[in-house]
Scaffold this motif. Sequence first.
Motif, PDB file in Angstrom:
ATOM      1  N   GLY A 134       0.865  -1.181  -0.047  1.00 26.18           N
ATOM      2  CA  GLY A 134      -0.048   0.155  -0.073  1.00 26.18           C
ATOM      3  C   GLY A 134       0.733   1.387   0.060  1.00 26.18           C
ATOM      4  O   GLY A 134       2.118   1.292   0.168  1.00 26.18           O
ATOM      5  N   MET A 135       0.237   2.261  -0.173  1.00 18.36           N
ATOM      6  CA  MET A 135       0.929   3.479  -0.328  1.00 18.36           C
ATOM      7  C   MET A 135       1.646   3.862   0.921  1.00 18.36           C
ATOM      8  O   MET A 135       2.921   4.321   1.038  1.00 18.36           O
ATOM      9  N   ASP A 136       1.103   3.861   2.232  1.00 19.85           N
ATOM     10  CA  ASP A 136       1.758   4.015   3.377  1.00 19.85           C
ATOM     11  C   ASP A 136       2.642   3.226   3.864  1.00 19.85           C
ATOM     12  O   ASP A 136       3.695   3.420   4.356  1.00 19.85           O
ATOM     13  N   GLY A 137       2.338   1.820   3.615  1.00 18.10           N
ATOM     14  CA  GLY A 137       3.549   0.825   3.894  1.00 18.10           C
ATOM     15  C   GLY A 137       4.705   0.593   2.929  1.00 18.10           C
ATOM     16  O   GLY A 137       5.744   0.384   3.518  1.00 18.10           O
ATOM     17  N   ALA A 138       4.722   1.423   1.957  1.00 13.28           N
ATOM     18  CA  ALA A 138       5.771   0.902   0.788  1.00 13.28           C
ATOM     19  C   ALA A 138       6.937   2.069   1.227  1.00 13.28           C
ATOM     20  O   ALA A 138       6.618   3.224   1.795  1.00 13.28           O
ATOM     21  N   ARG A 139       8.095   1.856   0.898  1.00 11.39           N
ATOM     22  CA  ARG A 139       9.050   2.612   1.243  1.00 11.39           C
ATOM     23  C   ARG A 139      10.110   2.765  -0.250  1.00 11.39           C
ATOM     24  O   ARG A 139      10.246   2.131  -0.725  1.00 11.39           O
ATOM     25  N   MET A 140      10.393   4.213  -0.162  1.00 11.20           N
ATOM     26  CA  MET A 140      10.978   4.491  -1.448  1.00 11.20           C
ATOM     27  C   MET A 140      12.328   3.677  -1.634  1.00 11.20           C
ATOM     28  O   MET A 140      12.824   3.238  -2.541  1.00 11.20           O
ATOM     29  N   GLN A 141      13.016   3.441  -0.540  1.00  8.91           N
ATOM     30  CA  GLN A 141      14.288   3.014  -0.454  1.00  8.91           C
ATOM     31  C   GLN A 141      14.083   1.278  -1.162  1.00  8.91           C
ATOM     32  O   GLN A 141      14.816   0.604  -1.886  1.00  8.91           O
TER      33      GLN A 141
END
Lengths: 203, 203
Positions: free
Chosen positions: B25-32
Amino acid sequence: MTKHKDNQTEEQILEAAQQVFQAKGMDGARMQEIADKANINKAMLHYYYRSKQLLFEAVFKKAFALLAPQLNAILNDDSALEDKIRSFTHNYISFMMKHPYLPNFIIQELNRNPKFIESLKNNVAFPNISKFKTQVEEEVEKGTIVSVNAEQLFINILSLNVFPFVASPLIKAFTNVDDKAYKAMLEDRKTAVSDFIINAIKK
Amino acid sequence: MTKHKDNQTEEQILEAAQQVFQAKGMDGARMQEIADKANINKAMLHYYYRSKQLLFEAVFKKAFALLAPQLNAILNDDSALEDKIRSFTHNYISFMMKHPYLPNFIIQELNRNPKFIESLKNNVAFPNISKFKTQVEEEVEKGTIVSVNAEQLFINILSLNVFPFVASPLIKAFTNVDDKAYKAMLEDRKTAVSDFIINAIKK
DNA sequence: ATAAGGTTTAACCATTTGGTTAACAAAAGT
DNA sequence: ACTTTTGTTAACCAAATGGTTAAACCTTAT
């Protein structure tokens, strides 16, 4: 007025946490927002629940404990199949109109962490299909309904009842319907869904 | 081999972003995490997509553009109602078994941000019920199917097809079924669901 | 009164996170 | 050849976030 303020604070936290977690999910929720909503200091959250994870689990289990009896109504009740379908559909939709965040919250968080379901199986009265399966098989044998697989029928009943609450923004958009009209449609579904199901399985 | 390396990098990013966003999901995703999965430096994500929000929107729109034609098959195709129900059910379930993350991702993120749907209505070939509604009303008048509300029928068709993909962990647990058996059940549903629907509306 | 226990708060902390920068490398245009 | 543009990287940054701490505050039993 002796020492129930503790209980009260604990309840305030759980109530606020429920609102925030159900609206934003585990990852989107902020401890500060929960504290603000409960009108307490953020440290209190940790005093009562130790960590975000544990607070979340308390909220989740409470939500699931609310949902489980609804499902047991169709799985474990003794009434006849047709009656069960009618009463379940009616009751479930009524119940969910009062708790519209519930099904989406549970489904979403269970998808995020499927292992979580294991701990539920032990803690709560966990719904199980076995009795329902026997009943369906009996009715098929008696010839009162067409030959259907009990699991498939259960999935169908669940789908028709739950999905409109899970996917409401999408359905609203496709059907060009506003909030008020959507509620009216859900109201109609209390009977429309059971008619649909019974029609589909009646001989 | 002139200047398509840029395109390639951009694609790698989108592919990695898709995986991470759909799983967490958007919130759980990490750019790294996205950068790692794409085997590039994190700064490249911003070079190509400016921000997490825009990268997310790119992924979301691509996913929605994949889903929309599936739904238009039942809403805007010219074939007879019964044929449409059979082919839609068959095709949709086949399609989703290849993209199991899709429906949950779209539903979840649309619940998180319902305004988002407005921008979709303009950008993508957005499914609309109107033609389907006319067709259902005609068939009711002709007397080939029982009297049903087109919106309700559409919701039913959608529910029966989509829900088993959205709620799979829950259903698996209730029905005591493992991954392999669940797939077999979905396979059965390609015909079982259309039989069920047609039974329910046939006179 | 006062000691003891649980309750509450403000300030603080370490880590994570999305995003930026400045320098470098590689093409492409001239 | 060389200049400009585009692609890529390592290092850095400010803000946000979950969590801690130490002191203050009640309540209650002694």
